[in-house]
Write a protein that holds these residues in place. Structure first.
Motif, PDB file in Angstrom:
ATOM      1  N   MET A 165      10.041   5.942   8.079  1.00 31.12           N
ATOM      2  CA  MET A 165      10.587   7.288   8.279  1.00 31.12           C
ATOM      3  C   MET A 165      11.594   7.668   7.190  1.00 31.12           C
ATOM      4  SD  MET A 165       8.717   8.099  10.680  1.00 31.12           S
ATOM      5  CE  MET A 165       9.266   9.803  10.817  1.00 31.12           C
ATOM      6  N   GLU A 166      11.949   6.692   6.350  1.00 33.09           N
ATOM      7  CA  GLU A 166      12.939   6.989   5.292  1.00 33.09           C
ATOM      8  C   GLU A 166      12.313   7.105   3.914  1.00 33.09           C
ATOM      9  OE1 GLU A 166      15.658   3.636   6.193  1.00 33.09           O
ATOM     10  OE2 GLU A 166      14.873   4.213   8.159  1.00 33.09           O
ATOM     11  N   ILE A 167      11.009   6.858   3.825  1.00 35.31           N
ATOM     12  CA  ILE A 167      10.359   6.921   2.514  1.00 35.31           C
ATOM     13  C   ILE A 167      10.454   8.345   1.973  1.00 35.31           C
ATOM     14  CG2 ILE A 167       8.116   6.790   1.317  1.00 35.31           C
ATOM     15  CD1 ILE A 167       7.445   4.414   3.166  1.00 35.31           C
ATOM     16  N   GLY A 168      10.986   8.462   0.754  1.00 34.21           N
ATOM     17  CA  GLY A 168      11.144   9.783   0.135  1.00 34.21           C
ATOM     18  C   GLY A 168      10.144   9.964  -1.000  1.00 34.21           C
ATOM     19  N   GLY A 169      10.219  11.101  -1.642  1.00 35.19           N
ATOM     20  CA  GLY A 169       9.379  11.368  -2.809  1.00 35.19           C
ATOM     21  C   GLY A 169       7.909  11.562  -2.482  1.00 35.19           C
ATOM     22  N   LEU A 170       7.616  11.899  -1.227  1.00 38.81           N
ATOM     23  CA  LEU A 170       6.213  12.080  -0.841  1.00 38.81           C
ATOM     24  C   LEU A 170       5.708  13.450  -1.277  1.00 38.81           C
ATOM     25  CD1 LEU A 170       6.533  10.685   2.796  1.00 38.81           C
ATOM     26  CD2 LEU A 170       5.268   9.576   0.937  1.00 38.81           C
ATOM     27  N   GLY A 171       4.407  13.541  -1.469  1.00 42.51           N
ATOM     28  CA  GLY A 171       3.781  14.832  -1.724  1.00 42.51           C
ATOM     29  C   GLY A 171       3.606  15.561  -0.397  1.00 42.51           C
ATOM     30  N   PRO A 172       3.067  16.774  -0.441  1.00 44.85           N
ATOM     31  CA  PRO A 172       2.925  17.562   0.801  1.00 44.85           C
ATOM     32  C   PRO A 172       2.117  16.837   1.883  1.00 44.85           C
ATOM     33  CG  PRO A 172       2.195  18.815  -1.141  1.00 44.85           C
ATOM     34  CD  PRO A 172       2.600  17.473  -1.632  1.00 44.85           C
ATOM     35  N   GLU A 173       1.063  16.112   1.491  1.00 44.63           N
ATOM     36  CA  GLU A 173       0.230  15.422   2.500  1.00 44.63           C
ATOM     37  C   GLU A 173       0.993  14.293   3.176  1.00 44.63           C
ATOM     38  OE1 GLU A 173      -3.600  14.229   0.927  1.00 44.63           O
ATOM     39  OE2 GLU A 173      -3.782  16.161  -0.106  1.00 44.63           O
TER      40      GLU A 173
ATOM     41  N   ALA B  58       0.841  -1.211   0.000  1.00 44.76           N
ATOM     42  CA  ALA B  58       0.000   0.000   0.000  1.00 44.76           C
ATOM     43  C   ALA B  58       0.870   1.253   0.000  1.00 44.76           C
ATOM     44  CB  ALA B  58      -0.931  -0.007   1.209  1.00 44.76           C
ATOM     45  N   LEU B  59       1.984   1.202   0.731  1.00 45.78           N
ATOM     46  CA  LEU B  59       2.895   2.355   0.764  1.00 45.78           C
ATOM     47  C   LEU B  59       3.535   2.590  -0.602  1.00 45.78           C
ATOM     48  CD1 LEU B  59       4.518   1.763   4.262  1.00 45.78           C
ATOM     49  CD2 LEU B  59       3.497   3.939   3.551  1.00 45.78           C
ATOM     50  N   GLU B  60       3.665   1.510  -1.373  1.00 46.35           N
ATOM     51  CA  GLU B  60       4.231   1.660  -2.722  1.00 46.35           C
ATOM     52  C   GLU B  60       3.192   2.199  -3.702  1.00 46.35           C
ATOM     53  OE1 GLU B  60       5.759  -2.263  -3.388  1.00 46.35           O
ATOM     54  OE2 GLU B  60       7.373  -1.953  -1.920  1.00 46.35           O
ATOM     55  N   ILE B  61       1.948   1.709  -3.571  1.00 44.19           N
ATOM     56  CA  ILE B  61       0.891   2.108  -4.511  1.00 44.19           C
ATOM     57  C   ILE B  61       0.386   3.526  -4.224  1.00 44.19           C
ATOM     58  CG2 ILE B  61      -1.499   1.646  -5.199  1.00 44.19           C
ATOM     59  CD1 ILE B  61      -1.002  -1.295  -4.649  1.00 44.19           C
ATOM     60  N   ALA B  62       0.127   3.786  -2.965  1.00 46.15           N
ATOM     61  CA  ALA B  62      -0.504   5.062  -2.576  1.00 46.15           C
ATOM     62  C   ALA B  62       0.268   5.662  -1.395  1.00 46.15           C
ATOM     63  CB  ALA B  62      -1.955   4.813  -2.185  1.00 46.15           C
ATOM     64  N   PRO B  63       1.530   6.086  -1.649  1.00 46.23           N
ATOM     65  CA  PRO B  63       2.410   6.461  -0.529  1.00 46.23           C
ATOM     66  C   PRO B  63       1.866   7.571   0.381  1.00 46.23           C
ATOM     67  CG  PRO B  63       3.388   7.054  -2.661  1.00 46.23           C
ATOM     68  CD  PRO B  63       2.199   6.220  -2.960  1.00 46.23           C
ATOM     69  N   ASP B  64       1.279   8.584  -0.207  1.00 45.79           N
ATOM     70  CA  ASP B  64       0.816   9.706   0.628  1.00 45.79           C
ATOM     71  C   ASP B  64      -0.351   9.292   1.520  1.00 45.79           C
ATOM     72  OD1 ASP B  64       2.522  12.008  -0.135  1.00 45.79           O
ATOM     73  OD2 ASP B  64       1.740  11.518  -2.127  1.00 45.79           O
ATOM     74  N   GLN B  65      -1.302   8.596   0.925  1.00 43.65           N
ATOM     75  CA  GLN B  65      -2.473   8.163   1.712  1.00 43.65           C
ATOM     76  C   GLN B  65      -2.077   7.117   2.756  1.00 43.65           C
ATOM     77  OE1 GLN B  65      -5.036   8.014  -2.112  1.00 43.65           O
ATOM     78  NE2 GLN B  65      -6.339   7.274  -0.467  1.00 43.65           N
ATOM     79  N   ALA B  66      -1.181   6.211   2.363  1.00 38.57           N
ATOM     80  CA  ALA B  66      -0.765   5.167   3.307  1.00 38.57           C
ATOM     81  C   ALA B  66       0.032   5.771   4.459  1.00 38.57           C
ATOM     82  CB  ALA B  66       0.041   4.089   2.586  1.00 38.57           C
TER      83      ALA B  66
ATOM     84  N   LEU C  17       4.264  13.972   3.349  1.00 33.44           N
ATOM     85  CA  LEU C  17       5.373  14.548   4.100  1.00 33.44           C
ATOM     86  C   LEU C  17       4.899  15.056   5.467  1.00 33.44           C
ATOM     87  CD1 LEU C  17       8.268  14.764   3.216  1.00 33.44           C
ATOM     88  CD2 LEU C  17       7.839  17.101   2.427  1.00 33.44           C
ATOM     89  N   GLN C  18       3.762  15.721   5.435  1.00 28.60           N
ATOM     90  CA  GLN C  18       3.163  16.240   6.676  1.00 28.60           C
ATOM     91  C   GLN C  18       2.888  15.087   7.642  1.00 28.60           C
ATOM     92  OE1 GLN C  18       1.915  19.448   7.490  1.00 28.60           O
ATOM     93  NE2 GLN C  18       0.835  18.785   9.336  1.00 28.60           N
ATOM     94  N   ALA C  19       2.318  14.004   7.120  1.00 28.77           N
ATOM     95  CA  ALA C  19       1.988  12.835   7.953  1.00 28.77           C
ATOM     96  C   ALA C  19       3.263  12.211   8.519  1.00 28.77           C
ATOM     97  CB  ALA C  19       1.210  11.817   7.125  1.00 28.77           C
ATOM     98  N   GLN C  20       4.298  12.123   7.685  1.00 25.16           N
ATOM     99  CA  GLN C  20       5.572  11.536   8.113  1.00 25.16           C
ATOM    100  C   GLN C  20       6.199  12.376   9.233  1.00 25.16           C
ATOM    101  OE1 GLN C  20       8.777  11.584   5.200  1.00 25.16           O
ATOM    102  NE2 GLN C  20       9.163   9.406   5.565  1.00 25.16           N
ATOM    103  N   GLN C  21       6.112  13.694   9.081  1.00 25.64           N
ATOM    104  CA  GLN C  21       6.669  14.576  10.118  1.00 25.64           C
ATOM    105  C   GLN C  21       5.890  14.450  11.427  1.00 25.64           C
ATOM    106  OE1 GLN C  21       6.620  18.296   8.025  1.00 25.64           O
ATOM    107  NE2 GLN C  21       8.603  17.932   7.064  1.00 25.64           N
ATOM    108  N   GLU C  22       4.582  14.406  11.319  1.00 27.47           N
ATOM    109  CA  GLU C  22       3.749  14.239  12.525  1.00 27.47           C
ATOM    110  C   GLU C  22       4.103  12.936  13.244  1.00 27.47           C
ATOM    111  OE1 GLU C  22      -0.131  16.378  10.537  1.00 27.47           O
ATOM    112  OE2 GLU C  22      -0.450  14.460  11.551  1.00 27.47           O
TER     113      GLU C  22
END
Ligand SMILES: [Fe+2]
Ligand SMILES: [Fe+2]
Length: 327
Positions: free
Chosen positions: A279-287, A217-225, A289-294
């Motif tokens: 925590m190392e997944i890169g190439g995220l969109g703003p959403e 799921a993280l590969e298919i829909a990284p931002d939502q996942a 990235l925001q989730a990863q930071q939180e």
């Protein structure tokens, strides 16, 4: 994968996956994981783990011996944790309802939902048989607690989202594994430890299934996942939170070292997050990235809270040891 996400708002250029499309897109992974699971899951017989020779009639209809505390060698901590673990397993009809509603009962998803339910059913059977045969807990209290707990049902906190549901079960299965395993260690009965180790092994395989699904799921829909992982980790609560007297039992379980903040952070959250390199997944969109930071901020805070808990626990145990020594 040939199923495309639905364009949400063309103007923002972002796309979002609906639950239905995600379920279709992940079907292939579910099938692979199901086949892998069926290869590695070793069948076992719950009745073989129960010392039936210790069993005898109870009072009431059969006029046997009433239950009393000294009949079992199980420790007080073990008793509390065993009851919480069993009542958690007992609510399986509600869990089945929640995951069958979310994942469906068709195809590979449906096969998994039913197989998982059958495996989980074995856990409740085995623990209840063990507790009654060995007289480890008050059978009247246990039955009243089961009625009360099941009558409340269980509603998933994550029924609004397929990705949140997958993320939750990935962590929850590991939490359950650790809880059974540590309960066995502290139960004071080697046969109980043996049974709970067997059950913990099943829970681990369930965790691996959902963790691998979450990886896809993280590969298919990284931002939502990523949003789902962050929400689930920051709002996590155990499935048995509705058990009568849960808060009190959870406090005893925490102080006793069966399950607490330190264990939750070190043995449940971190292993899954590290394995998925969340925590190392890169190439995220703003959403994303925001989730990863939180998530990062939350984990730092949790680690600090766990350290405070460690200190309180050590002080409390030292006071208890001193009281015991003074007797
Ligand atoms: Fe289970
Ligand atoms: Fe499980």
């Amino acid at each position: 994968m040939t199923i495309a996400p639905v364009q949400r708002t063309a103007s923002l250029g972002s796309s979002t996956w609906t639950d239905t499309r995600l379920i279709m897109a992940l079907e292939e992974v579910v099938e692979q994981e199901l086949n892998r699971h069926l290869k590695v899951a070793k069948d076992w017989m719950p009745h073989e783990f129960v010392p039936w020779s210790q069993g005898r009639d109870f009072d009431g209809v059969l006029g046997g011996e009433a239950w009393s505390l000294e009949q079992s060698q199980v420790t007080p901590l073990g008793r509390v944790a065993l009851v919480v673990n069993l009542l958690t397993e007992d609510n399986l009809p509600s869990y089945h309802h929640e995951i069958a509603t979310m994942f469906g009962r068709e195809g590979a998803w449906g096969t998994w939902v039913h197989r998982w339910t059958a495996e989980e059913g074995r856990h409740g059977i085995a623990i209840r048989d063990f507790l009654l045969a060995t007289r480890a807990v008050d059978p009247n209290e246990l039955e009243r607690a089961r009625m009360s707990h099941m009558s409340e049902g269980f509603e998933s906190d994550n029924a609004h989202s397929m990705l949140h549901s997958v993320a939750y079960v990935a962590f929850q299965e590991l939490a359950t594994r650790i809880s059974h395993r540590n309960t066995g260690h502290f139960a004071g009965d080697p046969l109980c430890d043996q049974l709970l180790a067997k059950i913990a092994n099943d829970e681990n395989l369930h965790m691996v299934f959902y963790r691998n699904l979450l990886k896809a799921a993280l590969e298919i829909a990284p931002d939502q996942a990523m949003r789902a992982v962050s929400d689930v980790v920051t709002q996590f609560r155990m499935p048995g939170h509705g058990i009568p007297g849960f808060e009190r039992a959870a406090a005893q379980i925490a102080i006793g070292g069966v399950y607490n903040l330190r264990i939750h952070h070190d043995d449940v959250l971190q292993p899954v997050l590290r394995h998925l390199k969340v925590m190392e997944i890169g190439g995220l969109g703003p959403e994303g990235l925001q989730a990863q930071q939180e998530l990062g901020v939350f984990l730092d805070g949790l680690d600090a809270m766990a350290t405070k808990f460690d200190e309180r626990q050590a002080a409390l145990l030292a006071r208890r040891a001193a009281r015991e020594a003074a007797k």
